[in-house]
Design an enzyme around this catalytic site. Structure first.
Site, short mmCIF file in Angstrom:
data_model
loop_
_atom_site.label_atom_id
_atom_site.label_comp_id
_atom_site.label_asym_id
_atom_site.label_seq_id
_atom_site.Cartn_x
_atom_site.Cartn_y
_atom_site.Cartn_z
N HIS A 184 -12.00 -12.77 -58.17
CA HIS A 184 -13.28 -12.07 -58.27
C HIS A 184 -13.09 -10.72 -58.97
CE1 HIS A 184 -14.21 -14.84 -54.91
NE2 HIS A 184 -15.47 -14.72 -55.32
N ASP A 256 -15.94 -22.10 -61.22
CA ASP A 256 -16.17 -21.01 -60.28
C ASP A 256 -17.13 -20.04 -60.96
OD1 ASP A 256 -15.95 -19.54 -57.95
OD2 ASP A 256 -13.77 -19.43 -57.99
#
Length: 485
Positions: A184, A256
């Site tokens: 992330h 993702d």
């Protein structure tokens, strides 16, 4: 140049968007009618079951074959139960029990919950082999550190979910378990030869494919021997040559979230990331959580530009949309609703509890919860023993700001139960526990990924393998601290 409506519809058909709020905004419904593949729901979209069902009905009214996705892993990553914590233990607890039938049953129950709420794509299970104790993003989301154990539970989880009519998405290919950074926030590197991946990281994905998983999610990780300088999400060698050719996967490759820095920064923006992912072999693009109409339009425009300038072929775009449509069609098959025991997850969590030492002479303790952060995947979800206590006093402290003397003074003659997550990771936390245990009756409850560290003088060390509502109740029961319910 005017936009070809057919090309625009194809570009939209590769995207999972998202929106804020408990009801769908006009643009989110309109784009579904124009071809958008679907939306991902997050905790911010969910208040309670009736509202969630109303929301999914609203999305389905715009287009019956919409994909409605969610990250519902059980354990520490829950959206349905983000206000209370999941009633199911997560993968680490299921792996500790190591009963594939239990894993299949728990995932079938999760699938039934999702199907009942109108969700048809679960971005789960996590099948990464967690070989790094300090992995900041996988941890208890993994079934374990043994590839064969993870593989058998991956197959069981996929089978359970899909028996409920909910498409599974095994993640994060080719394996996020050996990383010590969070994709992330940056692009992690796993610098090992392909032979190591095949032996250590890939067996669970092979098992998921063999079990018929309709989706496989890519990882924003760099494996130089496989992906070169970029992430797997942009790697044809990973997504096409390895996953499709070598492992025979025929379902939808799902990225993702492209807003994650491991993808967006590497590509120079979300739109460019979308084109690179599609060209590599991805089919369904998770845009992220912070999405609006303008972002979807920008990504759509970049995909169209990619077709026109040769970065992306029309055939590749059509193939991606066909796979997404096939997955959506699969979820529309009639599946009889399945009932399950509401206590299933709590019983499973009890089976996962491990106690080292003795819990004798720890009656009427002071419970001390050690503050810990949370990963982006988890979000802020309640955890700990407090909801289950029978009147036992609990305080919450920051280890670095707390002295063992102050806790001992507050406890007086009472023993102390210290509850934490990943207690081994911070020097201040280890020091507090060790100094306190040297002069006081102490038990430690570890609700994160366990390590080899144990405080030498502690009376007991309790491992829950997760911090869900079910894990917390199981720990409180083991300590004899539960209230009547």
């Amino acid at each position: 140049m005017p936009i070809d409506p057919g090309l625009r519809r194809l570009a939209l058909g590769t995207q999972l968007a998202a929106f804020a709020g408990k009801s769908a905004p006009e643009w989110a419904l309109r784009l579904l009618t124009e071809g958008l593949a679907g939306h991902t729901l997050f905790g911010t979209n969910i208040a309670e079951p009736v509202q969630l069902t109303r929301l999914t009905d609203e999305l389905r009214s715009a287009r019956p074959d919409v994909l409605i996705a969610i990250d519902e892993e059980g354990g520490d990553v829950t959206r349905l139960a983000h206000r209370t914590g999941s009633p199911y233990p997560g993968n680490a607890a299921l792996g500790a029990v190591d009963d594939p039938d239990l894993t299949r049953t728990v995932y079938a129950a999760i699938g039934a919950d999702l199907a009942g709420a109108g969700v048809n794509l679960d971005l789960a299970p996590t099948v990464d082999v967690n070989t790094a104790d300090d992995n900041p993003i996988i941890g208890t989301r993994s079934f374990g550190a043994d590839p064969l154990l993870v593989a058998r539970h991956a197959a069981a989880a996929v089978t359970g979910l899909q028996a409920a009519g909910v498409a599974a998405c095994a993640k994060h290919f080719p394996g996020h378990g050996a990383t010590t950074t969070d994709s992330h926030l940056e692009l992690p590197t796993v610098d090992v030869p392909l032979s190591v991946l095949r032996e250590r990281d890939l067996p669970p994905f092979a098992a998921a494919v063999a079990a018929g998983s309709l989706g496989i999610m890519t990882a924003h990780i760099r494996v130089p021997a496989l992906t070169g300088a970029g992430p797997a999400t942009f790697s044809r060698a990973a997504l096409t040559d390895l996953l499709r050719v070598d492992y025979g996967f025929r379902g939808a490759v799902i990225t993702d979230a492209l807003e994650m820095k491991g993808a967006a920064v590497a590509a120079g923006g979300i739109g460019r990331a979308a084109v690179l992912a599609l060209a590599a072999g991805a089919d369904l693009l998770c845009i992220g959580a912070r999405v609006d109409a303008a972002l979807v339009e920008a990504v759509t425009a970049e995909i169209i530009a990619g077709v026109r300038d040769g970065r992306l072929t029309p055939d590749r775009l059509e193939e991606a949309v066909e796979r997404n449509a096939a997955m959506a069609a699969w979820t529309r098959r009639p599946v009889p609703p399945a009932a399950h025991d509401p206590a299933l997850g709590y019983a499973a969590a009890r089976r996962a509890i491990r106690v080292e030492g003795t819990l004798a002479d720890l009656t009427e303790p002071l419970v001390v919860q050690l503050e810990s952060g949370h990963s982006i995947a988890e979000g802020r979800v309640p955890w700990g023993l407090r909801p289950h206590l029978n009147g036992t006093e609990q305080v919450t402290v920051v280890a670095a700001d707390t002295s063992p003397e102050s806790l001992a003074e507050r406890a007086g003659p009472r023993p102390i139960v210290l509850v934490g997550r990943h207690t081994h990771r911070a020097e201040a936390t280890r020091a507090l526990i060790e100094r306190l245990a040297a002069g006081h009756a102490v038990a430690v409850v570890e609700m994160g990924w366990p390590s080899a560290w144990r405080p030498a003088a502690a009376r007991a060390f309790v491992t829950t393998y997760g911090a869900s509502h079910a894990n917390g109740r199981a720990a409180a029961e083991a300590l004899g601290l539960t209230r009547d319910i």
